[in-house]
Design a protein around this motif. Structure first.
Motif, PDB file in Angstrom:
ATOM      1  N   ARG A  81      80.574  40.290  65.672  1.00  0.00           N
ATOM      2  CA  ARG A  81      80.216  39.043  66.355  1.00  0.00           C
ATOM      3  C   ARG A  81      79.292  39.311  67.541  1.00  0.00           C
ATOM      4  O   ARG A  81      78.257  38.649  67.701  1.00  0.00           O
ATOM      5  CB  ARG A  81      81.484  38.327  66.806  1.00  0.00           C
ATOM      6  CG  ARG A  81      81.203  37.067  67.629  1.00  0.00           C
ATOM      7  CD  ARG A  81      82.496  36.368  68.024  1.00  0.00           C
ATOM      8  NE  ARG A  81      82.225  35.276  68.950  1.00  0.00           N
ATOM      9  CZ  ARG A  81      82.687  34.042  68.828  1.00  0.00           C
ATOM     10  NH1 ARG A  81      83.459  33.721  67.800  1.00  0.00           N
ATOM     11  NH2 ARG A  81      82.398  33.112  69.726  1.00  0.00           N
ATOM     12  N   LEU A  82      79.649  40.261  68.375  1.00  0.00           N
ATOM     13  CA  LEU A  82      78.836  40.574  69.558  1.00  0.00           C
ATOM     14  C   LEU A  82      77.440  41.049  69.161  1.00  0.00           C
ATOM     15  O   LEU A  82      76.437  40.662  69.769  1.00  0.00           O
ATOM     16  CB  LEU A  82      79.548  41.635  70.399  1.00  0.00           C
ATOM     17  CG  LEU A  82      80.761  41.138  71.187  1.00  0.00           C
ATOM     18  CD1 LEU A  82      81.597  42.307  71.694  1.00  0.00           C
ATOM     19  CD2 LEU A  82      80.328  40.263  72.356  1.00  0.00           C
ATOM     20  N   LYS A  83      77.383  41.884  68.135  1.00  0.00           N
ATOM     21  CA  LYS A  83      76.100  42.386  67.639  1.00  0.00           C
ATOM     22  C   LYS A  83      75.237  41.220  67.145  1.00  0.00           C
ATOM     23  O   LYS A  83      74.027  41.167  67.415  1.00  0.00           O
ATOM     24  CB  LYS A  83      76.354  43.379  66.512  1.00  0.00           C
ATOM     25  CG  LYS A  83      75.110  43.905  65.799  1.00  0.00           C
ATOM     26  CD  LYS A  83      75.517  44.965  64.773  1.00  0.00           C
ATOM     27  CE  LYS A  83      74.329  45.461  63.969  1.00  0.00           C
ATOM     28  NZ  LYS A  83      73.920  44.469  62.936  1.00  0.00           N
ATOM     29  N   ALA A  84      75.862  40.279  66.448  1.00  0.00           N
ATOM     30  CA  ALA A  84      75.129  39.147  65.886  1.00  0.00           C
ATOM     31  C   ALA A  84      74.567  38.238  66.970  1.00  0.00           C
ATOM     32  O   ALA A  84      73.420  37.796  66.889  1.00  0.00           O
ATOM     33  CB  ALA A  84      76.047  38.365  64.953  1.00  0.00           C
ATOM     34  N   PHE A  85      75.362  37.971  68.000  1.00  0.00           N
ATOM     35  CA  PHE A  85      74.866  37.127  69.090  1.00  0.00           C
ATOM     36  C   PHE A  85      73.696  37.790  69.794  1.00  0.00           C
ATOM     37  O   PHE A  85      72.695  37.135  70.132  1.00  0.00           O
ATOM     38  CB  PHE A  85      75.990  36.814  70.088  1.00  0.00           C
ATOM     39  CG  PHE A  85      76.724  35.545  69.783  1.00  0.00           C
ATOM     40  CD1 PHE A  85      76.205  34.311  70.149  1.00  0.00           C
ATOM     41  CD2 PHE A  85      77.937  35.575  69.118  1.00  0.00           C
ATOM     42  CE1 PHE A  85      76.875  33.133  69.867  1.00  0.00           C
ATOM     43  CE2 PHE A  85      78.621  34.399  68.821  1.00  0.00           C
ATOM     44  CZ  PHE A  85      78.092  33.176  69.200  1.00  0.00           C
ATOM     45  N   LYS A  86      73.787  39.094  70.000  1.00  0.00           N
ATOM     46  CA  LYS A  86      72.706  39.826  70.655  1.00  0.00           C
ATOM     47  C   LYS A  86      71.435  39.761  69.816  1.00  0.00           C
ATOM     48  O   LYS A  86      70.337  39.501  70.341  1.00  0.00           O
ATOM     49  CB  LYS A  86      73.120  41.278  70.894  1.00  0.00           C
ATOM     50  CG  LYS A  86      72.093  42.094  71.654  1.00  0.00           C
ATOM     51  CD  LYS A  86      72.616  43.507  71.924  1.00  0.00           C
ATOM     52  CE  LYS A  86      71.585  44.312  72.707  1.00  0.00           C
ATOM     53  NZ  LYS A  86      72.078  45.698  72.980  1.00  0.00           N
ATOM     54  N   GLU A  87      71.562  39.980  68.510  1.00  0.00           N
ATOM     55  CA  GLU A  87      70.397  39.967  67.627  1.00  0.00           C
ATOM     56  C   GLU A  87      69.809  38.563  67.502  1.00  0.00           C
ATOM     57  O   GLU A  87      68.599  38.412  67.296  1.00  0.00           O
ATOM     58  CB  GLU A  87      70.789  40.496  66.238  1.00  0.00           C
ATOM     59  CG  GLU A  87      71.093  41.989  66.234  1.00  0.00           C
ATOM     60  CD  GLU A  87      71.554  42.482  64.875  1.00  0.00           C
ATOM     61  OE1 GLU A  87      71.842  41.630  63.997  1.00  0.00           O
ATOM     62  OE2 GLU A  87      71.639  43.704  64.692  1.00  0.00           O
ATOM     63  N   ALA A  88      70.664  37.552  67.627  1.00  0.00           N
ATOM     64  CA  ALA A  88      70.196  36.172  67.526  1.00  0.00           C
ATOM     65  C   ALA A  88      69.519  35.704  68.811  1.00  0.00           C
ATOM     66  O   ALA A  88      68.841  34.676  68.822  1.00  0.00           O
ATOM     67  CB  ALA A  88      71.357  35.250  67.183  1.00  0.00           C
ATOM     68  N   GLY A  89      69.711  36.455  69.893  1.00  0.00           N
ATOM     69  CA  GLY A  89      69.099  36.094  71.165  1.00  0.00           C
ATOM     70  C   GLY A  89      69.912  35.101  71.979  1.00  0.00           C
ATOM     71  O   GLY A  89      69.383  34.430  72.868  1.00  0.00           O
ATOM     72  N   TYR A  90      71.222  35.037  71.693  1.00  0.00           N
ATOM     73  CA  TYR A  90      72.106  34.147  72.428  1.00  0.00           C
ATOM     74  C   TYR A  90      73.214  34.948  73.105  1.00  0.00           C
ATOM     75  O   TYR A  90      73.517  36.077  72.701  1.00  0.00           O
ATOM     76  CB  TYR A  90      72.759  33.118  71.500  1.00  0.00           C
ATOM     77  CG  TYR A  90      71.806  32.103  70.929  1.00  0.00           C
ATOM     78  CD1 TYR A  90      71.428  30.981  71.663  1.00  0.00           C
ATOM     79  CD2 TYR A  90      71.294  32.249  69.637  1.00  0.00           C
ATOM     80  CE1 TYR A  90      70.554  30.029  71.129  1.00  0.00           C
ATOM     81  CE2 TYR A  90      70.422  31.307  69.095  1.00  0.00           C
ATOM     82  CZ  TYR A  90      70.054  30.204  69.854  1.00  0.00           C
ATOM     83  OH  TYR A  90      69.200  29.270  69.333  1.00  0.00           O
ATOM     84  N   VAL A  91      73.813  34.352  74.117  1.00  0.00           N
ATOM     85  CA  VAL A  91      74.963  34.954  74.781  1.00  0.00           C
ATOM     86  C   VAL A  91      76.224  34.365  74.168  1.00  0.00           C
ATOM     87  O   VAL A  91      76.361  33.142  74.073  1.00  0.00           O
ATOM     88  CB  VAL A  91      74.942  34.677  76.302  1.00  0.00           C
ATOM     89  CG1 VAL A  91      76.208  35.211  76.960  1.00  0.00           C
ATOM     90  CG2 VAL A  91      73.708  35.299  76.933  1.00  0.00           C
ATOM     91  N   ASP A  92      77.114  35.217  73.729  1.00  0.00           N
ATOM     92  CA  ASP A  92      78.381  34.749  73.170  1.00  0.00           C
ATOM     93  C   ASP A  92      79.136  33.996  74.264  1.00  0.00           C
ATOM     94  O   ASP A  92      79.386  34.537  75.337  1.00  0.00           O
ATOM     95  CB  ASP A  92      79.198  35.951  72.690  1.00  0.00           C
ATOM     96  CG  ASP A  92      80.443  35.559  71.908  1.00  0.00           C
ATOM     97  OD1 ASP A  92      80.886  34.405  72.016  1.00  0.00           O
ATOM     98  OD2 ASP A  92      80.975  36.418  71.184  1.00  0.00           O
ATOM     99  N   PRO A  93      79.539  32.747  74.028  1.00  0.00           N
ATOM    100  CA  PRO A  93      80.227  31.974  75.061  1.00  0.00           C
ATOM    101  C   PRO A  93      81.646  32.441  75.353  1.00  0.00           C
ATOM    102  O   PRO A  93      82.233  32.037  76.367  1.00  0.00           O
ATOM    103  CB  PRO A  93      80.227  30.547  74.489  1.00  0.00           C
ATOM    104  CG  PRO A  93      80.138  30.734  73.015  1.00  0.00           C
ATOM    105  CD  PRO A  93      79.278  31.940  72.817  1.00  0.00           C
ATOM    106  N   LEU A  94      82.202  33.296  74.490  1.00  0.00           N
ATOM    107  CA  LEU A  94      83.552  33.791  74.736  1.00  0.00           C
ATOM    108  C   LEU A  94      83.548  34.906  75.775  1.00  0.00           C
ATOM    109  O   LEU A  94      82.607  35.691  75.866  1.00  0.00           O
ATOM    110  CB  LEU A  94      84.177  34.319  73.444  1.00  0.00           C
ATOM    111  CG  LEU A  94      84.477  33.306  72.338  1.00  0.00           C
ATOM    112  CD1 LEU A  94      85.159  34.016  71.170  1.00  0.00           C
ATOM    113  CD2 LEU A  94      85.351  32.175  72.849  1.00  0.00           C
ATOM    114  N   LYS A  95      84.617  34.974  76.543  1.00  0.00           N
ATOM    115  CA  LYS A  95      84.822  36.091  77.463  1.00  0.00           C
ATOM    116  C   LYS A  95      85.686  37.124  76.764  1.00  0.00           C
ATOM    117  O   LYS A  95      86.603  36.778  76.020  1.00  0.00           O
ATOM    118  CB  LYS A  95      85.502  35.594  78.741  1.00  0.00           C
ATOM    119  CG  LYS A  95      84.642  34.665  79.578  1.00  0.00           C
ATOM    120  CD  LYS A  95      85.366  34.259  80.867  1.00  0.00           C
ATOM    121  CE  LYS A  95      84.485  33.336  81.712  1.00  0.00           C
ATOM    122  NZ  LYS A  95      85.169  32.918  82.960  1.00  0.00           N
TER     123      LYS A  95
END
Length: 227
Positions: free
Chosen positions: A207-221
């Motif tokens: 999940r973290l890798k995907a958000f980074k590659e998508a150019g977004y910040v994961d909203p979860l802490k």
């Protein structure tokens, strides 16, 4: 309006799938499972997602797959491992035949309500190597469903299994979800059931890798500084 049964766990993939089916003009019927998994945090996320997406119905199926265990997700005596990209065999987080069981329930529900479409959010691009997330499995289940339901055999109303993300990188899935206004802050992906996602299990890492590659910040802490 066409009806569709959507398998909804409350995670990133299934929630995006729900919103996608809705955007394609389906009246969506969400189907979730309390199957004896390690934690129930996903279930509440699934319930909220169904409500937010305007699902026609939300059904929670209770079944005790923890009775035989065989997975770190259904047997608390088996620890959830940290992410490992060099698996030589399927990781212990694989739940034996889980998608086979879920799709069987979905087929029964679909036939009962007159739906000819089932949606499932599996992918064989960004995943942990689970055998029940592959094209071959989805195609075989669709064939089995259409050999074992009256609607298909007698009425000629075949059921189609849609796996829209089977060939899509999770980063592309997130980009699509953002366009569909999916609230990823209200999804749960972590295999563990802590107050915050662990950030180190396979599911969190993907999940973290995907958000980074998508150019977004994961909203979860996340726990610690894993994010």
């Amino acid at each position: 309006m066409k009806k569709a049964v959507v398998l909804l766990s409350g995670g990133l993939d299934s929630t995006t799938t729900l919103y996608l089916a809705k955007s394609q003009g389906y009246e969506v019927y969400a189907l979730s499972f309390n199957y004896g998994q390690r934690h129930k945090k996903e279930i509440e996320c699934a319930r909220n997602a169904a409500k937010s997406a305007g699902a026609a119905n939300f059904i929670l199926v209770n079944t005790n797959m923890d009775a035989w265990g065989g997975s770190a997700l259904t047997d608390k005596n088996i620890n959830v491992p940290e992410s490992n990209t060099n698996y030589e065999k399927i990781p212990v987080t694989y739940v034996p035949a889980r998608n086979m069981i879920f799709l069987s329930y979905a087929a029964s529900y679909a036939e009962a309500i007159g739906a000819q479409d089932i949606f499932i959010g599996v992918s064989e691009v960004d995943y942990s190597g689970y055998v029940d997330c592959r094209h071959e499995f989805i195609d075989s289940m669709e064939k089995a469903i259409n050999l074992g339901t009256v609607c298909a055999v007698e009425d000629g109303k075949k059921i189609k299994i849609h796996a829209p993300f089977i060939n899509m990188a999770k980063s592309e899935e997130i980009k699509l979800g953002m366009k569909l206004h999916v609230d990823y802050g209200k999804t749960w992906t972590c295999y563990k059931g802590g107050e915050l996602p662990c950030g180190v299990c396979d599911s969190c890492k993907l999940r973290l890798k995907a958000f980074k590659e998508a150019g977004y910040v994961d909203p979860l802490k996340y726990e610690g500084e894993n994010k």
